[in-house]
Scaffold this active site. Structure first.
Site, PDB file in Angstrom:
ATOM      1  N   ASP A 116       0.847  -1.189   0.000  1.00  8.73           N
ATOM      2  CA  ASP A 116       0.000   0.000   0.000  1.00  8.73           C
ATOM      3  C   ASP A 116       0.884   1.241   0.000  1.00  8.73           C
ATOM      4  OD1 ASP A 116      -2.860   1.056   0.304  1.00  8.73           O
ATOM      5  OD2 ASP A 116      -1.806   2.145   1.882  1.00  8.73           O
TER       6      ASP A 116
ATOM      7  N   TYR B 265       0.160   8.764  -2.719  1.00  6.73           N
ATOM      8  CA  TYR B 265       0.373   8.459  -4.131  1.00  6.73           C
ATOM      9  C   TYR B 265      -0.668   9.151  -5.011  1.00  6.73           C
ATOM     10  CZ  TYR B 265       3.749   4.575  -3.487  1.00  6.73           C
ATOM     11  OH  TYR B 265       4.843   3.811  -3.219  1.00  6.73           O
TER      12      TYR B 265
ATOM     13  N   CYS C 138      -4.227  -0.999  -2.618  1.00  2.00           N
ATOM     14  CA  CYS C 138      -4.232   0.419  -2.950  1.00  2.00           C
ATOM     15  C   CYS C 138      -4.842   0.594  -4.333  1.00  2.00           C
ATOM     16  CB  CYS C 138      -2.795   0.955  -2.930  1.00  2.00           C
ATOM     17  SG  CYS C 138      -2.620   2.668  -3.480  1.00  2.00           S
TER      18      CYS C 138
ATOM     19  N   THR D  84      -4.906   3.316  -6.124  1.00  7.20           N
ATOM     20  CA  THR D  84      -4.064   4.151  -6.968  1.00  7.20           C
ATOM     21  C   THR D  84      -2.994   3.318  -7.662  1.00  7.20           C
ATOM     22  OG1 THR D  84      -4.458   6.061  -5.535  1.00  7.20           O
ATOM     23  CG2 THR D  84      -2.549   6.163  -6.984  1.00  7.20           C
TER      24      THR D  84
ATOM     25  N   CYS E  88     -10.786   3.893  -2.098  1.00  4.39           N
ATOM     26  CA  CYS E  88      -9.415   3.935  -1.567  1.00  4.39           C
ATOM     27  C   CYS E  88      -9.426   3.103  -0.296  1.00  4.39           C
ATOM     28  CB  CYS E  88      -8.991   5.374  -1.274  1.00  4.39           C
ATOM     29  SG  CYS E  88      -7.408   5.520  -0.391  1.00  4.39           S
TER      30      CYS E  88
ATOM     31  N   HIS F  83      -7.812   3.357   2.320  1.00  2.00           N
ATOM     32  CA  HIS F  83      -7.761   4.135   3.560  1.00  2.00           C
ATOM     33  C   HIS F  83      -9.165   4.439   4.077  1.00  2.00           C
ATOM     34  CE1 HIS F  83      -3.572   4.938   2.406  1.00  2.00           C
ATOM     35  NE2 HIS F  83      -3.369   5.406   3.626  1.00  2.00           N
TER      36      HIS F  83
END
Length: 261
Positions: A13, A45, A76, A78, A189, A191
């Site tokens: 990540d 990122y 992740c 991204t 995402c 997170h």
């Protein structure tokens, strides 16, 4: 280094968000060993160029390969936007990517308003454009870029008034959709599951939240089974924590996030 079914699974990540994926992996596959690498020194990122994201990802993956991982889970969105490039370069390593749960959200609310909260980099990527195109006739899919939201998680700020104000502002400024018209929110995402409680406070109980992490865990299970690489040991495996940040508190934060709901 010999890689076998007892070798660890790597989880990559850009910071600590992938812990939301790791906890689903551990819940479904507790006997596996894991190496979690968070690149907090280079986070976020989501505001970086594609070239920077690929270069940083390759550096991290090569470190995990050197540690003998038998498979890689990209925790992740991204990074996952560039998974085709990474799979081509590391063709001998099974790579399970993360994808926003647009499909189940659109199927659950046909004709409804599905909001995808994600980083700027995820939402600008061709991978997401293809995903959005695939389901655009099923539901009204609305992009909600959230620059800076992952930073709240990285510093352990998941209950504050500042976070509530940020989420309210983001969801109040959607293109053509009022907040009370939202049917579903996709957490684009890894997170964001850690601020799910705050998102639910802001939008209310009538909005369904979609988290892709359980599906990622099921995909890892399928891949390991098909390759006959499933760890069949009794008992729980071990987690090795790695973080590129010189701040030793980062790993403690990662460990705390693992048990946080």
């Amino acid at each position: 280094m010999v890689v076998d079914k007892f070798s660890p699974v790597g989880v990559l990540d850009s910071g600590m968000g992938g812990v939301s994926v790791l906890r689903e992996l551990v819940a479904l596959l507790p006997s596996e060993n894991y190496i979690y690498f968070g690149d907090s020194a280079n986070a976020p990122y989501g505001s970086r160029t594609d070239e920077e994201i690929i270069k940083l990802s390759e550096h991290a993956i090569e470190g995990l390969i050197a540690d003998g991982v038998k498979a890689l889970v990209i925790g992740c969105n991204t990074i996952s936007a560039h998974v085709a490039i990474l799979r081509k370069k590391y063709e001998n390593l099974p790579i399970i990517a993360t994808e926003p749960a647009v499909k189940p959200a659109a199927e659950s609310f046909p004709g409804g308003n599905v909001v995808v909260m994600a980083t700027v980099a995820t939402l600008r990527g061709k991978k997401f454009d293809r995903l959005m195109e695939r389901y655009k006739d099923m539901a009204h899919i609305v992009k909600c870029p959230c620059p800076g939201l992952m930073d709240f998680v990285e510093r352990g700020d998941i209950h504050s008034d500042a976070l509530r104000a940020y989420i309210t502002e983001r969801l109040s400024s959607l293109d053509g959709v009022a907040m009370d018209e939202i049917n579903a929110i996709v957490l684009g995402c890894t997170h964001y599951p850690f601020v799910r409680g705050m998102i639910e406070e802001v939008v209310g109980n009538g909005v369904k939240i979609f988290d892709p992490a359980p599906g990622i865990a099921r995909q890892l299970l399928r891949r390991l089974k098909s390759a006959n690489m499933l760890n069949d040991s009794d008992g729980n495996g071990e987690i090795t924590w790695q973080n590129s940040s010189p701040d030793k508190k980062m790993i403690e934060l990662e460990k705390n996030l693992l048990t946080m709901k």
